[in-house]
Design an enzyme around this catalytic site. Structure first.
Site, short mmCIF file in Angstrom:
data_model
loop_
_atom_site.label_atom_id
_atom_site.label_comp_id
_atom_site.label_asym_id
_atom_site.label_seq_id
_atom_site.Cartn_x
_atom_site.Cartn_y
_atom_site.Cartn_z
N GLN A 127 71.23 94.74 17.19
CA GLN A 127 72.24 93.92 17.86
C GLN A 127 72.38 94.27 19.34
O GLN A 127 73.41 94.01 19.95
CB GLN A 127 73.59 94.06 17.16
CG GLN A 127 73.58 93.53 15.74
CD GLN A 127 74.96 93.51 15.12
OE1 GLN A 127 75.81 92.67 15.43
NE2 GLN A 127 75.21 94.46 14.22
N ASP A 166 81.66 103.64 19.73
CA ASP A 166 81.36 102.41 19.01
C ASP A 166 80.34 101.58 19.81
O ASP A 166 80.26 101.71 21.04
CB ASP A 166 82.65 101.61 18.83
CG ASP A 166 82.47 100.39 17.96
OD1 ASP A 166 81.52 100.36 17.16
OD2 ASP A 166 83.29 99.45 18.07
N GLU A 167 79.58 100.74 19.13
CA GLU A 167 78.58 99.86 19.78
C GLU A 167 77.66 100.67 20.70
O GLU A 167 77.39 100.28 21.84
CB GLU A 167 79.27 98.74 20.57
CG GLU A 167 80.20 97.86 19.75
CD GLU A 167 79.46 96.90 18.83
OE1 GLU A 167 78.22 97.00 18.73
OE2 GLU A 167 80.11 96.06 18.19
N LYS A 209 81.54 99.13 10.05
CA LYS A 209 81.48 100.24 11.01
C LYS A 209 82.85 100.58 11.59
O LYS A 209 83.16 101.76 11.79
CB LYS A 209 80.50 99.92 12.14
CG LYS A 209 80.94 98.80 13.08
CD LYS A 209 79.94 98.58 14.19
CE LYS A 209 80.37 97.48 15.13
NZ LYS A 209 81.64 97.77 15.81
N THR A 210 83.68 99.58 11.87
CA THR A 210 85.00 99.86 12.43
C THR A 210 85.83 100.66 11.43
O THR A 210 86.57 101.57 11.80
CB THR A 210 85.72 98.55 12.79
OG1 THR A 210 84.92 97.81 13.72
CG2 THR A 210 87.08 98.83 13.42
N ARG A 220 76.40 86.12 11.91
CA ARG A 220 77.82 85.75 12.07
C ARG A 220 78.30 84.95 10.86
O ARG A 220 79.50 84.84 10.62
CB ARG A 220 78.03 84.88 13.31
CG ARG A 220 77.73 85.47 14.67
CD ARG A 220 78.27 86.85 14.89
NE ARG A 220 77.28 87.85 14.49
CZ ARG A 220 77.56 89.14 14.28
NH1 ARG A 220 78.79 89.57 14.39
NH2 ARG A 220 76.60 89.99 13.94
#
Length: 668
Positions: free
Chosen positions: A246, A215-216, A28-29, A601
């Site tokens: 998330q 973002d997020e 995504k980044t 993770r």
């Protein structure tokens, strides 16, 4: 790395509002930074007309660096990549007159806010002042839900605790304005109120900003969403990137329902799913998908990987919490020596901070180096809060909280009784504590000796403020620290010279950070600007943090956004994960998302441990494995039998001895 078709589509879609539903590890980044570059390079957007917003300074810095690497720094002049709070600070700085603030306003951190609430409750409600933290939390929740003080008073349903909190909220808001200060939540709330109520200001900002990226997005609260809506206006040139699976911060105001609101507010919303994961093996993702499928979803997605199935997930039952910690340390060491890995390839993740103690002990016994995330913030250290309070008062004489903290630090024989008399006098005069020190009527309410000490202190602040605000360089700031004899003060109050030295080194780090900020800024910064920027940081960046060869211990909340080749997910039990409070309050969905974050993770191997017995409140209690364990596909899990467990211990001991022998031979 070549972009996949979904990533390319997300980058090139600019015809309206876009939701990029980005699963864990799906890049995504990269999509956000490539889209910024695309808007500038291919679509002709000016960098100054683009705003990208995220939640941490680290993420903002990473995005800035990636875009700069793609286009070059020269092409990015004016590009605004920041956290929500820093964006709000920018708006308030430029529009401070419209919101009733003077230029050198202060930002109160969490401790400052609680201290003010406690004082207001002590004055107004007596015995209730012990509930200050709870009331401060409630005020923060109201602000994150875009509920003003007047709205809160109307929504209390006459519940005593709610009525008190609402009344304190009203007084708290009034006192912040009197002190020419804002708190963290105000950095979002005030710009929203400003843009909502002032047509000219709103139109100015909407003309200035042509494209917004978030973002997020699943972590936004209601007030943050309102800010985004007001900035993009009817044009709706907007890309938000998020993952409802998330969303783990509802306890601090995040509103995952904003995904649904987005669809309601923007009927033309386009949704693109990023489901290819570049982080984890197929087996880990299959387990994560199976777990999170038990939650309700507005948008369905399923992660997949081209990296192969990978190793099975190893389950590690233990008789008690001590044995759990020991077995984790044991297996970690065995795996490291068997696979020639580094200690920083490993992470031990848990639900609550209190769980780290036993793992720290076990790691020390095995001589395994480790680092614990989420420790004390640099800006929470007493010495840093002292110096920051001085700098706040130097730039904002109305800041009574700062005045009270430093008036007798270092000791000036200005005691609590004197400060209380000064506070009562200032309240009668309708001004700040600093201004009250210069009143001709002050000698009438306290002794001449106390008056002289207060006036001497205030005059020192006035002189230093004039000098430092004219030139806030490292030299003038250090000279000021020397003038107040802060190092001598540390020598007097610290138990030993080493402690005093360490605290003074922290002060030196703070001054170095301010100097670096002052010299590197493309604009002329005042001391107030620099102090406010520092207040928004969680900690100073340390050059050695990312390179230290240590095992990482972290809560699941702190681990979000990180990844590790090998993960130990510990305490996988009922009442721990899911947490007992969440079970009682029907918060299972968020706890499942937390477990999902923990699983995703892991890049290559995942170990899940739990204890069959655990000491709680001084008693040994039976523990049940987490219900989430039953939701993982059985064919993905490797459970040990007693024979294999014994054999593994023998193999670990053999491997460890071999490794130690090799290390000794290298040294000789």
């Amino acid at each position: 790395m070549k972009l996949n078709p979904e990533q390319q589509a997300a980058i090139r879609y600019t015809d309206g509002p876009l939701l990029v539903l980005a699963g864990a590890g799906s890049g995504k980044t990269r999509v956000i930074t490539q889209k910024i570059a695309y808007l500038i390079d291919a679509c002709g957007y000016s960098p100054a007309s683009i705003i990208a917003v995220t939640f941490t300074n680290k993420s903002a810095k990473e995005m800035q660096q990636r875009v700069a690497a793609r286009l070059g720094k020269e092409q990015l002049k004016g590009l605004n990549i920041s956290t929500f709070h820093r964006l709000g600070l920018q708006i308030i700085r430029q529009e401070h007159k419209a919101v009733g603030l003077k230029k050198g306003f202060s930002i109160y951190d969490g401790q400052d806010s609680v201290a003010l609430v406690r004082e207001l409750m002590r004055k107004e409600f007596g015995d209730y002042h012990d509930h200050a933290e709870k009331v401060s939390w409630q005020i923060s929740q109201w602000k994150s839900q875009f509920i003003t003080a007047s709205d809160a008073l109307q929504q209390t349903d006459n519940l005593p605790e709610q009525v008190i909190a609402a009344r304190v909220y009203e007084e708290y808001t009034h006192h912040l304005r009197t002190y020419n200060a804002v708190d963290f939540d105000d950095l979002i709330m005030i710009p929203v109120l400003l843009l909502r109520d002032h047509d000219e200001v709103r139109e100015k900002w909407q003309q200035k900003i042509r494209y917004v990226l978030v973002d997020e997005y699943q972590d936004t609260n209601i007030t943050q969403y309102e800010l985004i809506k007001l900035l993009v206006g009817k044009q709706a040139n907007l890309t938000v990137v998020g993952d409802d699976d998330q969303s783990i911060y509802t306890w601090r105001g995040a509103n995952p329902e904003n995904l649904m609101l987005l669809q309601q507010d923007y009927p033309a919303l386009k949704v693109i799913k990023l489901e290819q994961n570049y982080r984890s093996t197929g087996g880990i993702l299959k387990a994560a998908n199976a777990l999170i499928a038990n939650n309700p979803h507005l948008f369905e997605k399923k992660l997949w990987s081209a990296m192969g199935h990978g190793d099975p997930i190893k389950i590690m039952p233990a008789n008690n919490e001590d044995k759990e910690a020991e077995s984790v340390a044991h297996r970690l060491l065995h795996h490291k020596f068997s696979n020639n890995t580094q200690f920083n390839d490993y992470a031990i993740l848990y639900r609550g901070n209190h769980q780290s103690r036993l793992f720290e002990k076990a790691l020390r016994e095995y001589n395994i180096p480790y680092d614990v995330s989420g420790g004390t913030s640099f800006f929470a250290y007493t010495e840093i809060k002292d110096i920051m309070a001085y700098f706040r008062l130097l730039t904002n004489s109305d800041d009574d909280n700062a005045f009270l903290r430093i008036a007798n630090t270092p000791r000036r024989e200005i005691g609590p009784g004197t400060l209380e008399k000064l506070a009562n006098f200032a309240a009668q005069q309708g001004g700040s504590l600093f201004d009250a020190c210069f009143s001709h009527n002050l000698p009438g309410v306290m002794s001449s000796r106390a008056t002289n000490r207060l006036q001497t202190f205030a005059e020192m602040i006035a002189r230093a403020g004039a000098e430092i605000n004219a030139s806030p360089t490292a030299k003038t700031l250090k000279h000021f620290i020397d003038d107040i004899h802060y190092r001598d003060w540390l020598d007097n109050i610290c138990p030993d010279e080493m402690t005093a030295e360490r605290k003074m080194e922290n002060v030196t780090d703070l001054l170095s950070w301010l100097d670096k900020m002052y010299k590197n800024s493309q604009e002329t910064l005042t001391l107030s600007d620099m102090v406010n920027r520092l207040t928004l940081l969680d900690r100073l960046d340390r050059d050695d943090e990312s390179t230290a060869n240590t095992v990482q211990l972290a809560t699941l909340h702190a681990a979000k956004g990180l990844e590790f080749p090998h993960v130990f997910l510990v305490g996988f039990e009922e009442n721990l994960l899911p947490h007992r409070t969440s079970i009682e309050e029907e918060g299972i969905h968020e706890e499942r998302r937390l477990a999902y974050v923990g699983i995703t993770r892991a890049q290559r191997t995942l170990n899940i441990s739990f204890a069959r017995k655990r000491k709680r409140y001084g008693e040994i209690q039976e523990c049940d494995p987490s219900r989430f364990l039953d939701e993982l596909p059985a064919d993905l899990l490797h459970w040990p039998n007693e024979d294999s467990s014994t054999e593994e211990k023998k193999e670990t001991a053999k491997t460890t001895l071999t490794a130690l022998r090799d290390m000794l031979q290298e040294k000789t």
